[in-house]
Design an enzyme around this catalytic site. Sequence first.
Site, PDB file in Angstrom:
ATOM      1  N   GLN A  49     113.936   6.978  53.044  1.00 38.07           N
ATOM      2  CA  GLN A  49     114.517   7.549  51.591  1.00 38.07           C
ATOM      3  C   GLN A  49     114.567   9.221  52.030  1.00 38.07           C
ATOM      4  O   GLN A  49     113.964   9.852  51.276  1.00 38.07           O
ATOM      5  CB  GLN A  49     112.956   7.523  50.886  1.00 38.07           C
ATOM      6  CG  GLN A  49     113.287   6.022  49.944  1.00 38.07           C
ATOM      7  CD  GLN A  49     114.491   6.134  49.097  1.00 38.07           C
ATOM      8  OE1 GLN A  49     115.108   7.058  48.496  1.00 38.07           O
ATOM      9  NE2 GLN A  49     114.988   4.896  48.974  1.00 38.07           N
ATOM     10  N   SER A  50     115.310   9.577  52.992  1.00 41.30           N
ATOM     11  CA  SER A  50     115.481  11.007  53.353  1.00 41.30           C
ATOM     12  C   SER A  50     116.495  11.712  52.448  1.00 41.30           C
ATOM     13  O   SER A  50     117.487  11.208  52.125  1.00 41.30           O
ATOM     14  CB  SER A  50     116.215  10.981  54.750  1.00 41.30           C
ATOM     15  OG  SER A  50     116.604  12.312  54.924  1.00 41.30           O
TER      16      SER A  50
END
Length: 338
Positions: free
Chosen positions: A80-81
């Site tokens: 989930q960067s």
Amino acid sequence: MNLARFPRIRLGHLPTPLEPMEHLSRRLADAHGKGPKIWMKRDDCTGLSTGGNKTRKLEFLMADAEAKGADTVITQGATQSNHARQTAAAAAKLGLACHLLLEDRTGRRDAAYTQSANVLLDRLHGAVIDHRPGGADMQAEMEILAEKLRAEGRRPYVIPGGGSNAVGALGYVYAAQELLGQAMELGLRIDHVVHATGSAGTQAGLVAGLVAMNSGVSVLGIGVSSPRVTQEAKVLELAQDTAKYLDLPGIIRPHHVLANCDYIGQGYGIPTEGMVEAVRLVAECEGILLDPVYSGKAMAGLIDLIRKGHFAADSNIVFLHTGGAVGLFGYPEALASD
């Protein structure tokens, strides 16, 4: 300190607002109504694919990529960067191909985490996504991919995780100048800047910029991934590299770098009770959305430190909101319950 000599592509909606958090400040005041005044530097409003702090770094990194003739960018981050999402958006805006290597740092397999939120936006921006197991040498993995692409005739440019090198940190040297200019216009004395620190580029750039301008403003990074000694060493090295890149070697000393890593919980990207409280409190008091991985944990740290009397009651604290609210949709089980 002339940042105009470094290549830069305008990607963000800058300057971002500097807003007083009046209701939050009152909620956190002591029984006598005394407590520090909280302001928020709204880098969640930078505009690139829901905004965030990486946009500032990418203005310099993407300019460097174009100057070196790149037709493709490669970067890496967690599943989930926020950085991966903003890099994919910047590449789309500039007509470059984008390859993302996403590392599994949490072990989660549910669809909300692996397919929604930032991952959904990565795909919408046209990025090519590959996955790597937790603990992989992600820099080495990017170099392997870059060699493969070169063999195919492509011209890749490798961006480190978080955009955190001396080039990317220039974005937060610029932000330090912007912040001090806004404070001067408002007649505001800033005593502390507090923000989430992970890959180190944001804190390193702020420290380099604020020290170079002899501001006297302290920067406290609330860690989201590493122990304090490791985090401070990482920030110090990059802040010194950034100062050297600015032709200002020797100005950054160890006492300029402060990190508090007591609010990580069980690990990077894993929710904590403090984070959930902080996200809800800021949403209810100010109508502002934090994120569950970075700004939520940083605000949890700030709230706890205020409650413990860490800051003087007459101090002015600027909380730098690093963005990432879209990540909330990857954590429904932690945040949606009553």
